[in-house]
Design a protein around this motif. Sequence first.
Motif, short mmCIF file in Angstrom:
data_model
loop_
_atom_site.label_atom_id
_atom_site.label_comp_id
_atom_site.label_asym_id
_atom_site.label_seq_id
_atom_site.Cartn_x
_atom_site.Cartn_y
_atom_site.Cartn_z
N ALA A 63 0.95 -1.24 -0.13
CA ALA A 63 -0.11 0.05 0.17
C ALA A 63 1.05 1.18 0.02
CB ALA A 63 -0.84 -0.13 1.18
N GLU A 64 1.94 1.18 0.86
CA GLU A 64 2.83 2.29 0.78
C GLU A 64 3.64 2.67 -0.67
OE1 GLU A 64 7.01 4.24 2.65
OE2 GLU A 64 5.79 2.58 3.53
N LEU A 65 4.15 1.42 -1.20
CA LEU A 65 4.45 1.57 -2.67
C LEU A 65 3.65 1.91 -3.64
CD1 LEU A 65 6.48 -1.79 -2.73
CD2 LEU A 65 7.55 0.61 -2.51
N GLU A 66 2.31 1.74 -3.60
CA GLU A 66 1.21 2.22 -4.49
C GLU A 66 0.87 3.84 -4.01
OE1 GLU A 66 -1.88 -0.41 -3.77
OE2 GLU A 66 -1.04 -2.31 -4.63
N ALA A 67 0.87 4.03 -2.91
CA ALA A 67 0.76 5.47 -2.56
C ALA A 67 1.88 6.28 -2.93
CB ALA A 67 0.48 5.59 -1.11
N ALA A 68 2.99 5.90 -2.84
CA ALA A 68 4.05 6.68 -3.40
C ALA A 68 4.23 6.82 -4.94
CB ALA A 68 5.41 5.90 -2.95
N ALA A 69 3.93 5.81 -5.51
CA ALA A 69 3.73 5.66 -6.96
C ALA A 69 2.65 6.65 -7.67
CB ALA A 69 3.59 4.32 -7.59
N ARG A 70 1.66 6.99 -6.89
CA ARG A 70 0.49 7.77 -7.14
C ARG A 70 1.02 9.24 -7.30
NH1 ARG A 70 -2.98 3.98 -4.47
NH2 ARG A 70 -2.74 5.50 -2.40
N GLY A 168 8.66 14.82 7.18
CA GLY A 168 7.81 13.91 7.21
C GLY A 168 7.56 13.05 5.56
N GLY A 169 6.25 12.57 5.38
CA GLY A 169 6.09 11.68 4.20
C GLY A 169 5.96 12.70 3.10
N HIS A 170 6.25 12.15 1.58
CA HIS A 170 5.89 13.21 0.80
C HIS A 170 4.38 13.86 0.53
CE1 HIS A 170 9.51 12.83 -1.85
NE2 HIS A 170 9.42 11.64 -1.44
N ASP A 171 3.48 13.18 1.19
CA ASP A 171 2.24 13.67 1.17
C ASP A 171 1.79 14.53 2.46
OD1 ASP A 171 2.23 11.55 2.66
OD2 ASP A 171 0.25 10.76 2.18
N ARG A 172 2.90 14.70 2.99
CA ARG A 172 2.59 15.72 4.33
C ARG A 172 3.64 16.79 4.35
NH1 ARG A 172 -1.43 13.45 4.04
NH2 ARG A 172 -2.43 12.07 5.67
N ILE A 173 3.67 17.62 3.35
CA ILE A 173 4.68 18.81 3.29
C ILE A 173 4.54 19.77 4.52
CG2 ILE A 173 5.38 20.73 1.94
CD1 ILE A 173 5.85 18.05 0.74
N TYR A 174 5.66 19.96 4.96
CA TYR A 174 5.52 20.93 6.31
C TYR A 174 6.83 21.85 5.98
CZ TYR A 174 6.11 23.11 10.86
OH TYR A 174 5.81 23.80 11.70
N PRO A 175 6.38 23.28 5.92
CA PRO A 175 5.02 23.86 6.11
C PRO A 175 4.15 23.56 5.12
CG PRO A 175 6.56 25.55 5.82
CD PRO A 175 7.46 24.58 5.90
N ALA A 191 14.82 17.78 -7.10
CA ALA A 191 14.34 16.52 -6.30
C ALA A 191 13.86 16.86 -5.03
CB ALA A 191 15.35 15.34 -6.29
N VAL A 192 13.09 15.96 -4.55
CA VAL A 192 12.40 16.12 -3.16
C VAL A 192 12.55 14.72 -2.52
CG1 VAL A 192 10.44 16.51 -1.65
CG2 VAL A 192 11.10 17.93 -3.66
N LEU A 193 13.31 14.66 -1.37
CA LEU A 193 13.43 13.37 -0.81
C LEU A 193 12.68 13.09 0.51
CD1 LEU A 193 16.04 13.35 -2.73
CD2 LEU A 193 17.57 12.47 -0.81
N ALA A 194 12.47 12.10 1.07
CA ALA A 194 11.82 11.69 2.22
C ALA A 194 12.26 10.30 2.93
CB ALA A 194 10.26 11.87 1.99
N GLU A 195 12.49 10.25 4.07
CA GLU A 195 12.71 8.86 4.50
C GLU A 195 11.76 8.25 5.10
OE1 GLU A 195 15.75 7.11 8.24
OE2 GLU A 195 15.40 9.39 8.03
N MET A 196 10.71 9.19 5.83
CA MET A 196 9.57 8.71 6.38
C MET A 196 8.55 8.13 5.44
SD MET A 196 10.94 9.28 9.27
CE MET A 196 9.47 8.93 10.41
N PRO A 197 7.68 7.43 5.76
CA PRO A 197 6.38 6.62 4.90
C PRO A 197 5.48 7.95 4.64
CG PRO A 197 6.33 5.86 7.26
CD PRO A 197 7.52 6.76 7.13
N MET A 198 4.89 7.28 3.54
CA MET A 198 3.72 8.21 3.24
C MET A 198 2.68 8.42 4.33
SD MET A 198 4.18 9.02 0.05
CE MET A 198 2.76 9.15 -0.53
N GLY A 199 2.02 9.46 4.47
CA GLY A 199 0.99 9.66 5.48
C GLY A 199 1.54 10.15 6.78
#
Length: 396
Positions: A63-70, A168-175, A191-199
């Motif tokens: 599910a995480e891989l699919e969310a990242a791919a989206r 955070g995750g790619h779908d949780r941009i801060y700020p 490029a934008v990098l994240a170590e943390m999981p989606m969400g």
Amino acid sequence: MQLNPAQRLDWLRLIRTEGVGPRTFRTLINRFGGAGAALEALPDLAKRGAKRVVPVTRAQAEAELEAAARIGARLVAMGEDDYPKLLQAADSAPPLIAIRGQAAILSRPAIAIVGSRNASAAGLGFTERLARGLGEAGLVVVSGLARGIDARAHKASLASGTVAVLAGGHDRIYPANHQALVESILDSGGAVLAEMPMGWEPRGRDFPRRNRIISGLAYGTVVVEAARRSGSLITARFALEQGREVFAVPGSPLDPRAEGTNDLIRQGATLVSEVEHVTSAIAPLLGRGDFEQESGQLALDRPDLADAPIFWDELDGIGGPAPEAEEKLEGLEPEEAEPADDRARLIAYLSPTPIGTDDLARAAGLSVRIVQTTLLELELDGRIERHGSGAVSLVS
């Protein structure tokens, strides 16, 4: 090295398992020869300790891989061609990073620029001039997408190349209002990098964790403005620990935002007042690719890293040089209290009188790792003061 889909799924399941951080991940991979075998062995290993360990399910990882791919992100493993080589050389580099944008930019030489969120007009102006100049010299600018200095560094280097590292995750941009800046970075070939999981919503402790990636991607870190307890100084300390160059922009002794940078210069960081001060310092490093603690800035103090603080969960005792480590797993910690409880308990044992980290851990009944992480959060909040002996005291 190139992981196949099944291996990538196993890597993701292992690193997302509670209690498994970069250190434990590498130990498990080395011991069992692969993530799949480590996943099978992990529950049995944990039974010998005091903590139940349950790897994330295959469905959760998928599910995480699919969310990242989206959203156009893909997970790249350490050792694969697109994994940044400088970051790979850093201690505690993340086994997997999620990348959006052009991975090719990660193979170009880079400099990190960090600084105050509440930056001065002069600091912002110098950041823009520095970032543009570094870009014209062929260098990528890396930063953490924060307000102030970080955002100005990204904006000034859009045309030449910039990389943002998320807490955070790619779908949780801060700020959240920097979503447009993220899109600009991607549209301009960055490029934008994240170590943390989606969400994943970033927490206080995730920002220092992010900072070691910022410094790890670069040949050196420039701190433009930073108060004495600024998170930017943590990035500089990581750069030092990773054997990278540390630069600081001097400021007025009357401006609290310059206290941290002026201290860095006093401790041995390279003073920066023009682009050439950075480019000339890293010129000998380009092409060397060797960062085995060989920085020219070894005179810098690093009391905050003296005890190798860990900013992620780890199953202590899995690794280690002792032969008996192969036979039994010791040191697994029991279920931890909520971070807020740790913080309150720690504050209760702090006072204006300095106390050592080990003594504080014993008094509060917490592990040294939790104490180190919580102290870092308190330092960022301006609640504690650190002393040369490694002791800490409550700010009165």
